[in-house]
Design an enzyme around this catalytic site. Structure first.
Site, PDB file in Angstrom:
ATOM      1  N   HIS A   1     -12.133  14.307  66.593  1.00  0.00           N
ATOM      2  CA  HIS A   1     -11.894  13.632  67.884  1.00  0.00           C
ATOM      3  C   HIS A   1     -10.911  12.490  67.718  1.00  0.00           C
ATOM      4  O   HIS A   1     -11.001  11.729  66.769  1.00  0.00           O
ATOM      5  CB  HIS A   1     -13.209  13.071  68.444  1.00  0.00           C
ATOM      6  CG  HIS A   1     -14.116  14.140  68.958  1.00  0.00           C
ATOM      7  ND1 HIS A   1     -15.005  14.807  68.154  1.00  0.00           N
ATOM      8  CD2 HIS A   1     -14.248  14.681  70.201  1.00  0.00           C
ATOM      9  CE1 HIS A   1     -15.650  15.707  68.879  1.00  0.00           C
ATOM     10  NE2 HIS A   1     -15.210  15.657  70.119  1.00  0.00           N
TER      11      HIS A   1
ATOM     12  N   LYS B   1     -12.512  22.621  65.671  1.00  0.00           N
ATOM     13  CA  LYS B   1     -12.359  22.095  67.039  1.00  0.00           C
ATOM     14  C   LYS B   1     -11.570  20.790  66.992  1.00  0.00           C
ATOM     15  O   LYS B   1     -11.958  19.861  66.271  1.00  0.00           O
ATOM     16  CB  LYS B   1     -13.756  21.860  67.627  1.00  0.00           C
ATOM     17  CG  LYS B   1     -13.755  21.329  69.039  1.00  0.00           C
ATOM     18  CD  LYS B   1     -15.167  21.245  69.571  1.00  0.00           C
ATOM     19  CE  LYS B   1     -15.486  19.834  69.997  1.00  0.00           C
ATOM     20  NZ  LYS B   1     -16.911  19.672  70.315  1.00  0.00           N
TER      21      LYS B   1
ATOM     22  N   LYS C   1      13.050  17.489  91.873  1.00  0.00           N
ATOM     23  CA  LYS C   1      13.806  18.614  92.433  1.00  0.00           C
ATOM     24  C   LYS C   1      15.291  18.595  92.077  1.00  0.00           C
ATOM     25  O   LYS C   1      15.889  19.647  91.870  1.00  0.00           O
ATOM     26  CB  LYS C   1      13.655  18.641  93.962  1.00  0.00           C
ATOM     27  CG  LYS C   1      12.290  19.119  94.396  1.00  0.00           C
ATOM     28  CD  LYS C   1      12.181  19.144  95.902  1.00  0.00           C
ATOM     29  CE  LYS C   1      10.798  19.609  96.303  1.00  0.00           C
ATOM     30  NZ  LYS C   1      10.546  19.525  97.720  1.00  0.00           N
TER      31      LYS C   1
ATOM     32  N   ALA D   1      13.753  17.694  99.203  1.00  0.00           N
ATOM     33  CA  ALA D   1      13.338  18.547 100.323  1.00  0.00           C
ATOM     34  C   ALA D   1      14.402  18.534 101.420  1.00  0.00           C
ATOM     35  O   ALA D   1      14.747  19.569 101.994  1.00  0.00           O
ATOM     36  CB  ALA D   1      12.004  18.072 100.868  1.00  0.00           C
TER      37      ALA D   1
ATOM     38  N   ASN E   1      18.437   8.006 106.319  1.00  0.00           N
ATOM     39  CA  ASN E   1      17.701   7.771 105.082  1.00  0.00           C
ATOM     40  C   ASN E   1      17.618   6.284 104.789  1.00  0.00           C
ATOM     41  O   ASN E   1      18.475   5.506 105.204  1.00  0.00           O
ATOM     42  CB  ASN E   1      18.405   8.494 103.914  1.00  0.00           C
ATOM     43  CG  ASN E   1      17.501   8.576 102.698  1.00  0.00           C
ATOM     44  OD1 ASN E   1      16.314   8.886 102.831  1.00  0.00           O
ATOM     45  ND2 ASN E   1      18.035   8.292 101.531  1.00  0.00           N
TER      46      ASN E   1
ATOM     47  N   GLN F   1       6.938  28.469 102.416  1.00  0.00           N
ATOM     48  CA  GLN F   1       7.757  28.316 101.200  1.00  0.00           C
ATOM     49  C   GLN F   1       7.065  28.926  99.993  1.00  0.00           C
ATOM     50  O   GLN F   1       7.705  29.437  99.085  1.00  0.00           O
ATOM     51  CB  GLN F   1       8.210  26.862 100.977  1.00  0.00           C
ATOM     52  CG  GLN F   1       7.150  25.836 100.659  1.00  0.00           C
ATOM     53  CD  GLN F   1       6.742  25.851  99.207  1.00  0.00           C
ATOM     54  OE1 GLN F   1       7.504  26.263  98.353  1.00  0.00           O
ATOM     55  NE2 GLN F   1       5.513  25.461  98.921  1.00  0.00           N
TER      56      GLN F   1
HETATM   57  P1  ATR Z   1      11.400  15.274  97.709  1.00  0.00           P
HETATM   58  O1  ATR Z   1      11.879  16.103  96.603  1.00  0.00           O
HETATM   59  O2  ATR Z   1       9.988  15.582  98.093  1.00  0.00           O
HETATM   60  O3  ATR Z   1      12.316  15.229  98.861  1.00  0.00           O
HETATM   61  P2  ATR Z   1      12.525  12.791  96.737  1.00  0.00           P
HETATM   62  O4  ATR Z   1      13.715  13.535  96.263  1.00  0.00           O
HETATM   63  O5  ATR Z   1      11.913  11.774  95.829  1.00  0.00           O
HETATM   64  O6  ATR Z   1      11.331  13.800  97.096  1.00  0.00           O
HETATM   65  O7  ATR Z   1      12.858  12.144  98.168  1.00  0.00           O
HETATM   66  C1  ATR Z   1      11.974  11.324  98.832  1.00  0.00           C
HETATM   67  C2  ATR Z   1      12.580  10.920 100.163  1.00  0.00           C
HETATM   68  O8  ATR Z   1      11.666  10.043 100.809  1.00  0.00           O
HETATM   69  C3  ATR Z   1      13.890  10.151 100.033  1.00  0.00           C
HETATM   70  O9  ATR Z   1      14.682  10.401 101.149  1.00  0.00           O
HETATM   71  C4  ATR Z   1      13.409   8.699 100.019  1.00  0.00           C
HETATM   72  O10 ATR Z   1      14.376   7.746 100.440  1.00  0.00           O
HETATM   73  P3  ATR Z   1      15.412   7.085  99.367  1.00  0.00           P
HETATM   74  O11 ATR Z   1      16.510   8.084  99.178  1.00  0.00           O
HETATM   75  O12 ATR Z   1      15.852   5.828  99.997  1.00  0.00           O
HETATM   76  O13 ATR Z   1      14.606   6.855  98.101  1.00  0.00           O
HETATM   77  C5  ATR Z   1      12.324   8.769 101.053  1.00  0.00           C
HETATM   78  N1  ATR Z   1      11.356   7.675 100.919  1.00  0.00           N
HETATM   79  C6  ATR Z   1      10.443   7.539  99.938  1.00  0.00           C
HETATM   80  N2  ATR Z   1       9.713   6.421 100.140  1.00  0.00           N
HETATM   81  C7  ATR Z   1      10.185   5.848 101.279  1.00  0.00           C
HETATM   82  C8  ATR Z   1       9.838   4.684 102.034  1.00  0.00           C
HETATM   83  N3  ATR Z   1       8.836   3.882 101.641  1.00  0.00           N
HETATM   84  N4  ATR Z   1      10.517   4.423 103.145  1.00  0.00           N
HETATM   85  C9  ATR Z   1      11.518   5.231 103.567  1.00  0.00           C
HETATM   86  N5  ATR Z   1      11.907   6.351 102.896  1.00  0.00           N
HETATM   87  C10 ATR Z   1      11.248   6.665 101.774  1.00  0.00           C
END
Ligand code: ATR
Length: 449
Positions: free
Chosen positions: A94, A118, A262, A320, A339, A433
């Protein structure tokens, strides 16, 4: 096999273990020696005595296995073997701090005459757990990683040749961190169906804890009659390269990719069909990447309205959003991308053709009018009760599509409902998806279906 540990004397739990488990482990230190004979008699399954002290007299009760720490000398193992030749010996190691050099650990264990070695170590990362599985592929041993990130070694144990996994029947009998309950292993992961022929699929990203994808995919695999299993793995961008190479070595067939990987994942693929990949396939010719978010989102959306020449306000410019924006542009929509970070929105707008603004500009954009609003940010996910844009500026009776799956009713969905908008929930897109992912993963298996 599934081994139910009994941490202490508990008759009702022993009854259940007799019924559901293949093997029962008694933590002898918590049993009274005077009652052991009775427990042994009540136990109808093969039994392991787990000992930490040198109370070897208990072996007179004839367990099928005895589990001893590797700190007990090889000579003592030898003498137990002579005295109790029918008892199989487990020599266990362990490490509650880390997963270190497994070859060195194995070497220490191999000097003991035992039937089973183990190795139980703490997984600090998913890659630690994958390394343990890799080790089991090349060394005959029972390898387990403790902790949340080590759960995958418990789920996939029979695929990598482990003789059993430890699966308590209730929380009170959990003997190590990361143990899954027997019921979950059998019901969700179909543990009893696993064999070295089982195909491996999984989700990588960070966070993944709250994702229900393992429930949905394992259920779908069952319904489709596929000998396959699906696990969740928390992987950060820094861990991604090693993770992919371990997955390839272990024979994974496919991965779902979620934030924040991604876009990063693309550089590690041999063939990529998108700049933001949510589906990876390990094929003989190389590692492929596709994006099924976009096609899925648009397929679901177009059940409500054709997007050609419609104005879509797209919130977000991450992985996404890339998938959705590309597909929407391909189908002739006009895109307005908002954004938090303007530069990311501009980059995306430049590629797909569209205009870019910050989220703060939503009130002005809304006044100009739009047909569809799609949230592709992670805002509102899990415990986050915020909303990416101000609710009061939402237009009435438009289509609002939410990518966030949990909670089902985000603040954006609630606000859109109040404005009598038509709602497309995250779960609708997720299911679509996943179906598109199956096209890439199981093409050859699902030709007729
Ligand atoms: P995914 O692959 O799921 O799209 P990601 O590539 O990390 O995840 O993208 C997250 C998205 O959510 C981005 O558009 C991010 O904005 P930024 O490009 O400014 O980072 C957005 N996002 C995440 N947290 C946020 C927040 N608190 N307020 C506004 N936008 C947010």
């Amino acid at each position: 096999m599934l081994c139910a540990p009994l941490k202490f004397e508990d008759e009702s739990m022993l009854c259940q273990a007799n019924r559901w488990a293949d093997l029962i482990e008694f933590h002898i230190d918590h049993f009274q020696t005077s009652t052991l004979e009775k427990w042994r008699r009540l136990c109808h399954k093969p039994v392991i005595f787990k000992l930490s002290a040198s109370n070897f007299n208990v072996l007179q009760h004839q367990p099928e296995y005895v589990d001893l720490p590797h700190t007990v000398s090889p000579e003592v193992f030898e003498s137990i073997k002579k005295q109790y030749p029918q008892v199989k010996l487990i020599c266990s190691y362990h490490d509650f701090e880390q997963t270190g050099d497994l070859t060195a650990v194995y070497r220490q264990l191999a000097s003991h005459p035992a039937e089973i070695y183990k190795i139980s170590t703490l997984a600090r990362t998913t890659n630690d757990a994958l390394r343990m599985l890799k080790f089991m592929k090349t060394h005959k041993c029972l390898g387990i990683c403790m902790g949340e990130l080590g759960k995958i070694t418990r789920i996939l144990a029979p695929i990598f040749g482990a003789p059993w996994t430890y699966a308590p029947l209730s929380n009170a009998h959990r003997t190590a961190s990361g143990q899954l309950l027997l019921d979950e292993l059998v019901t969700v992961y179909r543990y009893r169906k696993h064999s070295p022929k089982t195909s491996l699929y999984g989700l990588i990203g960070d966070p993944v804890k709250k994702s229900s994808s393992h429930l949905i995919h394992n259920y779908a695999f069952k319904k489709l009659g596929l000998n396959a299993t699906y696990i969740k793995m928390r992987v950060t961008p820094n861990e991604l390269e090693e993770c992919l190479s371990l997955c390839k070595f272990l024979g994974f067939k496919g991965l779902s990719v979620t934030m924040p990987l991604k876009e990063t994942v693309v550089r590690y693929l041999s063939h990529s069909f998108s700049q933001a990949v949510n589906t990876v396939g390990f094929k003989e010719e190389g590692v492929y990447g596709w994006n099924t978010d976009g096609i899925a989102a648009l397929d679901v959306l177009e059940k409500y309205t054709k997007v050609k020449e419609k104005t879509i306000v797209l919130l977000g410019a991450g992985g996404a959003a890339w998938g959705v924006a590309h597909e929407a542009a391909k189908r002739g929509a006009r895109l307005v991308i908002l954004n938090r970070t303007l530069s990311r929105a501009c980059r995306l707008a430049q590629v797909v053709g569209g205009t870019a603004f910050t989220l703060e500009e939503f009130p002005r954009i809304a006044q100009l009018g739009y047909d569809i609003l799609i949230n592709c940010t992670s805002v509102g996910m899990g415990d986050d009760l915020s909303i990416p844009i101000s609710a009061k500026d939402l237009l009435e009776k438009k289509i609002v599509m939410e990518i966030v799956m949990r909670p089902r009713t985000t603040r954006l969905v609630a606000a859109a409902k109040a404005k009598q908008c038509e709602i497309i929930e995250g779960i609708d897109m997720f299911i679509q998806q996943a179906a598109e992912q199956y096209y890439h993963w199981f093409q050859e298996h699902l030709v007729d279906g």
